[in-house]
Design a protein around this motif. Structure first.
Motif, short mmCIF file in Angstrom:
data_model
loop_
_atom_site.label_atom_id
_atom_site.label_comp_id
_atom_site.label_asym_id
_atom_site.label_seq_id
_atom_site.Cartn_x
_atom_site.Cartn_y
_atom_site.Cartn_z
N ASP A 10 0.83 -1.20 0.00
CA ASP A 10 0.00 0.00 0.00
C ASP A 10 0.87 1.26 0.00
O ASP A 10 1.58 1.53 0.97
CB ASP A 10 -0.91 -0.02 1.22
N PRO A 11 0.81 2.09 -1.07
CA PRO A 11 1.64 3.30 -1.12
C PRO A 11 1.24 4.33 -0.07
O PRO A 11 2.07 5.10 0.40
CB PRO A 11 1.42 3.86 -2.52
N GLU A 12 -0.03 4.33 0.32
CA GLU A 12 -0.48 5.27 1.36
C GLU A 12 0.16 4.94 2.70
O GLU A 12 0.58 5.82 3.45
CB GLU A 12 -2.01 5.19 1.46
N LYS A 13 0.24 3.65 3.01
CA LYS A 13 0.88 3.20 4.24
C LYS A 13 2.38 3.52 4.22
O LYS A 13 2.95 3.96 5.22
CB LYS A 13 0.66 1.70 4.42
N ALA A 14 3.02 3.30 3.07
CA ALA A 14 4.44 3.60 2.94
C ALA A 14 4.70 5.09 3.14
O ALA A 14 5.66 5.48 3.81
CB ALA A 14 4.95 3.14 1.59
N ALA A 15 3.84 5.94 2.57
CA ALA A 15 4.01 7.39 2.72
C ALA A 15 3.84 7.79 4.19
O ALA A 15 4.56 8.66 4.69
CB ALA A 15 3.00 8.13 1.85
#
Length: 184
Positions: free
Chosen positions: A135-140
């Motif tokens: 998940d890119p949102e979690k990574a951000a």
């Protein structure tokens, strides 16, 4: 970040932890060979080192010296450094050699990443637990937390070093003494 200052044009919110705070205008000094990539690389590196330093300061104060460093018996890590320096200066020299090697390797990575654009600042491809995959949102969110906690750790490390040099107490020891002295 400050209502009376204009947001610098390069700080557009695209980087983790970017809130537009640059009162000294450091994000606009491309003409001296230092760009935003290099500044972010330095911030991430110092944030990571500060998080390790604060953890090390507190760990040694609470649980004692690491095996092999029994010469450092004082709770204040700035004083313990000088104990090690006086008894085993080769440990300090070995540490400086290791730091030199690590800086050379990371400097090559930062320079080549800056020139090619293939590497984000602070990204050495080390993610063994896979936190940034998926998940890119979690990574951000995790990257923003790393920057926020790293900025706090830089202040904490500076405070622990300054306080240790001024009153020769460990951080936890000074906090406990302060709380005891100021209780009602």
């Amino acid at each position: 970040s400050l209502p009376f200052l204009n947001r610098p044009p390069l700080l557009d919110g695209s980087m983790a932890g970017d809130v537009g705070f640059d009162p000294l205008g450091l994000s606009n000094i491309d003409d001296v060979g230092i760009d935003l990539y290099w500044l972010r690389e330095a911030e991430i590196k110092h944030a990571r080192v500060a998080m390790l330093a604060v953890t090390g300061f507190v760990q040694v104060e609470l649980f004692g010296p690491a095996p092999g460093c029994e010469a450092a018996t004082l709770k204040c890590q700035t004083d313990a450094f000088w104990q090690i320096w006086n008894s085993h200066p080769q440990y300090i020299a070995a540490g400086l050699i290791m730091i030199t090697f690590i800086e050379a390797v990371s400097g090559i990575a930062a320079t080549s990443g800056r020139e090619s654009g293939d590497r984000a600042p602070g990204d050495f491809g080390l993610d063994p637990l896979g936190y940034l995959k998926g998940d890119p949102e979690k990574a951000a969110r995790l990257q923003a937390q790393e920057i926020a906690n790293g900025r706090l750790a830089m202040w904490a490390a500076a405070g622990l070093i300054g306080q240790g040099c001024s009153n020769h107490l460990g951080g936890v020891e000074a906090l406990t003494q302060s709380l005891n002295d100021n209780m009602f």
